[in-house]
Design a protein around this motif. Structure first.
Motif, short mmCIF file in Angstrom:
data_model
loop_
_atom_site.label_atom_id
_atom_site.label_comp_id
_atom_site.label_asym_id
_atom_site.label_seq_id
_atom_site.Cartn_x
_atom_site.Cartn_y
_atom_site.Cartn_z
N ASP B 540 16.03 -8.72 52.43
CA ASP B 540 15.87 -9.13 51.03
C ASP B 540 16.62 -10.44 50.76
N ASN B 541 17.84 -10.50 51.26
CA ASN B 541 18.62 -11.73 51.09
C ASN B 541 17.95 -12.89 51.81
N ALA B 542 17.55 -12.62 53.05
CA ALA B 542 16.94 -13.68 53.84
C ALA B 542 15.73 -14.28 53.11
N ILE B 543 14.96 -13.39 52.50
CA ILE B 543 13.79 -13.86 51.76
C ILE B 543 14.22 -14.56 50.48
N LYS B 544 15.18 -13.90 49.74
CA LYS B 544 15.64 -14.43 48.44
C LYS B 544 16.24 -15.81 48.58
N TYR B 545 17.03 -16.00 49.60
CA TYR B 545 17.82 -17.23 49.67
C TYR B 545 17.24 -18.26 50.63
N SER B 546 15.97 -18.07 50.96
CA SER B 546 15.34 -19.13 51.77
C SER B 546 13.98 -19.52 51.18
N GLY B 570 17.12 -20.78 55.27
CA GLY B 570 17.21 -21.01 53.83
C GLY B 570 18.39 -21.87 53.40
N ILE B 571 18.93 -21.54 52.25
CA ILE B 571 19.95 -22.40 51.61
C ILE B 571 21.29 -22.33 52.34
N GLY B 572 21.52 -21.25 53.03
CA GLY B 572 22.78 -21.11 53.77
C GLY B 572 23.98 -20.85 52.85
N ILE B 573 25.10 -20.65 53.47
CA ILE B 573 26.32 -20.34 52.70
C ILE B 573 27.42 -21.30 53.14
N SER B 574 28.16 -21.82 52.18
CA SER B 574 29.23 -22.77 52.52
C SER B 574 30.38 -22.04 53.21
N PHE B 586 30.41 -9.98 44.93
CA PHE B 586 30.44 -11.42 45.18
C PHE B 586 29.04 -12.00 45.25
N ARG B 587 28.92 -13.08 44.50
CA ARG B 587 27.69 -13.87 44.58
C ARG B 587 28.07 -15.33 44.58
N VAL B 588 27.38 -16.09 45.40
CA VAL B 588 27.65 -17.53 45.42
C VAL B 588 27.14 -18.11 44.11
N LYS B 589 28.05 -18.81 43.38
CA LYS B 589 27.65 -19.33 42.07
C LYS B 589 27.22 -20.80 42.21
N GLY B 598 20.37 -10.61 41.43
CA GLY B 598 21.19 -9.79 42.36
C GLY B 598 22.45 -9.32 41.67
N THR B 599 23.05 -8.30 42.23
CA THR B 599 24.30 -7.78 41.66
C THR B 599 25.49 -8.20 42.50
N GLY B 600 25.27 -8.72 43.70
CA GLY B 600 26.37 -9.05 44.60
C GLY B 600 26.89 -7.83 45.32
N LEU B 601 26.11 -6.79 45.28
CA LEU B 601 26.56 -5.55 45.92
C LEU B 601 25.89 -5.31 47.27
N GLY B 602 24.77 -5.93 47.49
CA GLY B 602 23.98 -5.66 48.69
C GLY B 602 24.77 -5.75 49.98
N MET B 603 25.46 -6.88 50.20
CA MET B 603 26.17 -7.09 51.45
C MET B 603 27.36 -6.13 51.60
N SER B 604 28.02 -5.80 50.51
CA SER B 604 29.17 -4.88 50.62
C SER B 604 28.68 -3.49 50.99
N ILE B 605 27.53 -3.12 50.46
CA ILE B 605 26.94 -1.83 50.83
C ILE B 605 26.56 -1.85 52.32
N GLY B 626 20.55 -22.46 57.04
CA GLY B 626 20.12 -21.07 57.21
C GLY B 626 21.24 -20.13 57.59
N THR B 627 20.82 -18.86 57.63
CA THR B 627 21.80 -17.82 57.86
C THR B 627 21.29 -16.84 58.91
N THR B 628 22.23 -16.37 59.77
CA THR B 628 21.87 -15.32 60.71
C THR B 628 22.84 -14.16 60.54
N1 ATP Z 1 20.58 -15.02 53.74
C1 ATP Z 1 21.35 -15.58 52.84
N2 ATP Z 1 21.30 -16.93 52.59
C2 ATP Z 1 22.08 -17.51 51.68
N3 ATP Z 1 22.95 -16.83 50.89
C3 ATP Z 1 23.06 -15.50 51.07
C4 ATP Z 1 22.29 -14.82 52.03
N4 ATP Z 1 22.60 -13.52 51.98
C5 ATP Z 1 23.51 -13.43 51.02
N5 ATP Z 1 23.82 -14.58 50.46
C6 ATP Z 1 24.78 -14.88 49.41
O1 ATP Z 1 25.69 -13.83 49.35
C7 ATP Z 1 25.68 -13.20 48.09
C8 ATP Z 1 25.87 -11.73 48.25
O2 ATP Z 1 24.76 -11.12 48.72
P1 ATP Z 1 24.48 -9.68 48.31
O3 ATP Z 1 23.25 -9.20 49.04
O4 ATP Z 1 25.66 -8.89 48.43
O5 ATP Z 1 24.16 -9.84 46.77
P2 ATP Z 1 22.85 -10.29 46.06
O6 ATP Z 1 21.81 -10.53 47.05
O7 ATP Z 1 23.20 -11.41 45.18
O8 ATP Z 1 22.50 -9.03 45.14
P3 ATP Z 1 21.85 -7.68 45.61
O9 ATP Z 1 22.78 -6.66 45.25
O10 ATP Z 1 20.53 -7.63 44.80
O11 ATP Z 1 21.59 -7.79 47.05
C9 ATP Z 1 24.42 -13.59 47.47
O12 ATP Z 1 24.53 -13.62 46.08
C10 ATP Z 1 24.16 -14.95 48.05
O13 ATP Z 1 24.77 -15.92 47.30
#
Ligand code: ATP
Ligand code: MG
Lengths: 121, 645
Positions: B540-546, B570-574, B586-589, B598-605, B626-628
């Motif tokens: 989901d993230n990979a799709i969302k952020y690319s 995609g956009i990648g992360i700093s 946490f969400r990148v602002k 997003g809620t910023g919960l996905g990755m922590s889960i 991009g991100t791996t």
């Molecule tokens: N593949 C990715 N490419 C770029 N940024 C990412 C990627 N995956 C995660 N991030 C960054 O990390 C943050 C945290 O991801 P996380 O999945 O926890 O939250 P989210 O995607 O914002 O919300 P959700 O709970 O719906 O997943 C994102 O808000 C985004 O900024």
């Protein structure tokens, strides 16, 4: 024709406002961010600004403050539009100079009534 | 000077011993002194009694002479006096003129005493034999001027003397010598003055002579029954009333009254004067006590000398006796001081088997006990110290942990309220859409196109809403349980990956997902639904952020683990944001991500699920490129793969 500027990062919300107020003869302006909202407000001097608080980048509170600080725009009626119905955020909004507070989710009918009341004053 | 309290035990013992010795010495001295004094007094009193009796006899005789004027009668009368064996009057030619034994009158008397007295004209006394009986004889010359008229011989009975012990005999002899002289003298005087009729004058003369001639009489006073002085050695007093205590006592009926006049050194001696058993007055004799006092002071000096020597000896002896007692105590004291100063190795020397020895033994026992207890205490305090240190460290650790926990709690609180804010925003936005458009659909006349558009919005937001609700449910479950009720079963990760990529490919994402899975991947023990969630979130993230580019997914085995990797362009992360990717909320602002829901919960889960499966997760990202994300779970080693299909 009265001008109303809607500033919200959510397109669906902007569209909802637009459709809601389309019955009256009003010109609806869109802005998808705080920066854009600020620019459009100065540019087209709307009568009312519906301003979303939670926005990435320049948020609604900041936009409101900047507009109320500026003598050219301070007369514009600003309705804060946000999901946050909490007391603290209301206060923040009023402190920034907002004239009215409108809580999301809202009924389009209520919004229409409110806008009409303000415009008929 | 030391006060008795400050004195050492040595000084105290010595002082006590000296005091005792002095006391004993003084007591014995006093006792012997008193004894001596008493015997001297008795002696003097005895003398006085005899003298008094003699005087009384003289006075009495004076009466008899006056009446009878008969020498023979006088002699016979005298013979009746107790203690007198016989009386003889001898003329200058040694012929007996009167005698107790009448048949002797006219005979020539011969004895060494008589011849001696006649030759020298002096009083002579000594032992003799009369009528075959041992006597003490006193011969006194009767004189007229220097001419010897004759002799008076008085023989005393020796019965008492002979009965006495030899030691007392000496004293008795001396006494007899003195007594006989007085008696003989007074009798001779009586005889010499036989014809003197004047009683008073005679007595006065008797008194005078006795006082003058006697060495032992300093004063004589004769008082009649009316207290009037009839004769006195001090003539001026004759005729006056005697106020003497002694005189009064005798007149009042006392038989004898004696007292000492230390200043005049006189022994006063009063006795009643009786003639024919009739009270006639008082005879008061002042007996010269010079010798008595001299003897007394001599005895005193001697006694003092002996006592002094005794005390001196006592002092020397005290030191001699005290030292062996005190030295061990002093040693013990020194050792005790050492002990008190903290040297627990100090021991007292045990030199004797007495109480002090026992004390030293007891002391040593005590010192040992003390050393032992101190050791124990030291040990204990050491372990205590250790324990305390340990405890303190533990406490500090706990405190640190508490602070960390508190901070975490506070952070989580802050995060929670932030989370609430976010969720309320995230919830209200779709709700606004749902409420707003459904109201428009219900209340307005809309075109078919509008209706379709609005219903599309409603559908989209409903999906979004259900996603948020799912995330919130997961989060609340994670908060409640650590492994949140995992149901582990053998799972093929490749299956899960394929299922998800198929789903996302089906949804219109405008993206191509490339999947590459290894053949015959080992199974893992996992909760299928949870791992499914993990893959879904990452995908989901990979799709969302690319916005552009494909997504490449892999499933492979490596290092006893089975891995899934999902790569996007995609956009990648700093670099600054990368460490916080797995933090809750946490969400990148950034402007680019602002519109991405997003809620910023996905990755922590995700991280939590992977770790609760003992797995590993890793992320690599570069801003704009991009991100791996790769995660691995331990393979099931002894599991034989069953090909179900
Ligand atoms: N593949 C990715 N490419 C770029 N940024 C990412 C990627 N995956 C995660 N991030 C960054 O990390 C943050 C945290 O991801 P996380 O999945 O926890 O939250 P989210 O995607 O914002 O919300 P959700 O709970 O719906 O997943 C994102 O808000 C985004 O900024
Ligand atoms: Mg996500």
């Amino acid at each position: 024709m009265k001008k109303i500027l809607i500033v919200d990062d959510e397109k669906k919300v902007r569209r909802l406002v637009e459709v809601t107020l389309s019955i009256d003869e009003l010109e609806i302006l869109h802005a998808s961010s705080g920066e854009e909202g600020l620019m459009k407000a100065r540019e087209s001097m709307p009568d009312i600004i519906l301003l979303d608080v939670m926005m990435p980048g320049l948020d609604g509170i900041e936009v409101c403050r900047l507009l109320k600080k500026d003598p050219a725009t301070k007369h514009i009626y600003i309705i804060m539009l946000t999901a946050k119905g909490q007391q603290a955020d209301k206060k923040k909004g009023f402190a920034a100079g907002a004239d009215e507070y409108f809580v999301k989710p809202f009924s389009p009918m209520n919004l229409m009534d409110k806008i009409n009341k303000i415009l008929n004053k | 000077m030391q006060s008795p309290k400050d004195m050492g035990i040595r000084a105290k013992i010595i002082a006590a011993m000296i005091a005792l010795l002095v006391f004993i010495a003084l007591l014995s001295f006093w006792a012997s002194y008193m004894h001596e004094k008493k015997s001297l007094l008795t002696n003097m009193q005895d003398n006085a009694v005899i003298l008094n009796r003699a005087l009384i006899i003289s006075i009495t005789n004076q009466k008899i002479i006056a009446e009878k004027v008969n020498l023979q009668t006088l002699v016979e009368e005298l013979s009746l006096t107790e203690g007198i064996f016989g009386v003889w009057v001898i003329d200058s030619s040694c012929r007996i003129t009167s005698a107790t034994f009448r048949e002797q009158v006219g005979e020539v008397a011969s004895s060494h005493l008589i011849s001696n007295a006649l030759e020298n004209g002096y009083y002579v006394s000594g032992f003799d034999t009369k009528m075959g009986e041992q006597v003490y004889s006193a011969v006194y010359p009767l004189k007229k001027g220097d001419k010897i008229l004759g002799l008076l011989e008085v023989a005393f009975e020796l019965r008492e003397y002979l009965r006495a012990r030899p030691r007392d005999q000496v004293q008795l002899a001396a006494q007899m010598k003195r007594d006989s002289r007085i008696m003989a003298e007074s009798l001779s005087y009586s005889i010499e003055n036989m014809r003197d009729v004047n009683e008073l004058i005679h007595i006065q003369r008797l008194v005078d002579r006795l006082t003058v001639e006697s060495e032992i009489i300093s004063r004589i006073m004769i008082v009649d029954d009316n207290s009037r002085i009839t004769a006195c050695s001090d003539l001026s007093k004759v005729g006056t009333i005697a106020a003497d205590k002694g005189v009064k006592a005798i007149i009042n009926g006392a038989e004898i009254y004696t007292r000492l006049a230390p200043r005049q050194k006189i022994y006063m001696f009063d006795m009643p004067l009786r003639i024919d058993d009739e009270f006639k007055g008082v005879v008061s004799i002042g007996y010269d006590a010079t010798e008595y006092y001299a003897r007394l002071s001599e005895i005193f000096r001697f006694g003092m000398l002996i006592s002094g020597m005794g005390i001196l000896m006592g002092i020397l002896l005290s030191f001699q006796v005290a030292n062996p007692i005190i030295r061990p105590i002093q040693r013990l004291t020194e050792v005790t001081k050492g002990l008190a100063a903290g040297d627990l190795s100090q021991r007292a020397a045990v030199n004797s088997k007495d109480e002090i020895g026992a004390l030293a033994v007891a002391f040593n026992k005590m010192a040992e006990d003390l050393a032992y207890s101190k050791d124990k205490i030291d040990q204990y305090s050491k372990t205590l110290e250790k324990k305390v240190r340990q405890r303190t460290q533990d406490l500090e650790k706990t405190n640190r942990e508490l602070i960390v926990t508190q901070n975490e709690l506070m952070e989580s609180n802050i995060a929670k309220s932030e989370f609430l804010g976010i969720t309320s925003h995230e919830l209200r936005t779709p709700l606004t859409t749902l409420l707003g458009y459904s109201e428009l659909l219900l209340t307005r006349d809309l075109t078919e196109k509008q209706k379709k558009e609005f219903l599309g919005f409603i559908n989209e937001e409903s999906i979004h809403l259900s996603k948020i609700v799912d995330d919130l449910l997961d989060i609340s479950r994670i908060g409640a349980q650590k492994d949140f009720g995992l149901v582990k079963k053998p799972v093929d990760l490749a299956d899960i990956l394929l299922k998800n990529t198929n789903f996302y490919s089906g949804v219109e994402t405008g993206k191509s997902i490339i999947v590459d899975t290894e053949e015959n991947l080992p199974l893992v023990s996992a909760d299928k639904e949870r791992i499914d969630q993990v893959v879904k979130n990452i995908l989901d993230n990979a799709i969302k952020y690319s916005p552009d580019g494909d997504i490449v997914c892999k499933a492979f085995a490596k290092d006893d683990m089975v891995w899934i990797g999902i790569q996007d362009y995609g956009i990648g992360i700093s670099k600054q944001d990368l460490p916080y990717i797995f933090d809750k909320f946490f969400r990148v602002k950034r402007k680019k991500t602002a519109k991405i829901v997003g809620t910023g919960l996905g990755m922590s889960i995700v991280k939590h699920i992977v770790e609760s499966h003992n797995g590993k997760i890793d992320i690599e990202s570069e801003l704009g490129k991009g991100t791996t994300i790769v995660f691995g779970l331990p393979r099931l080693l002894d599991y034989v793969r069953k090909d179900t299909d």
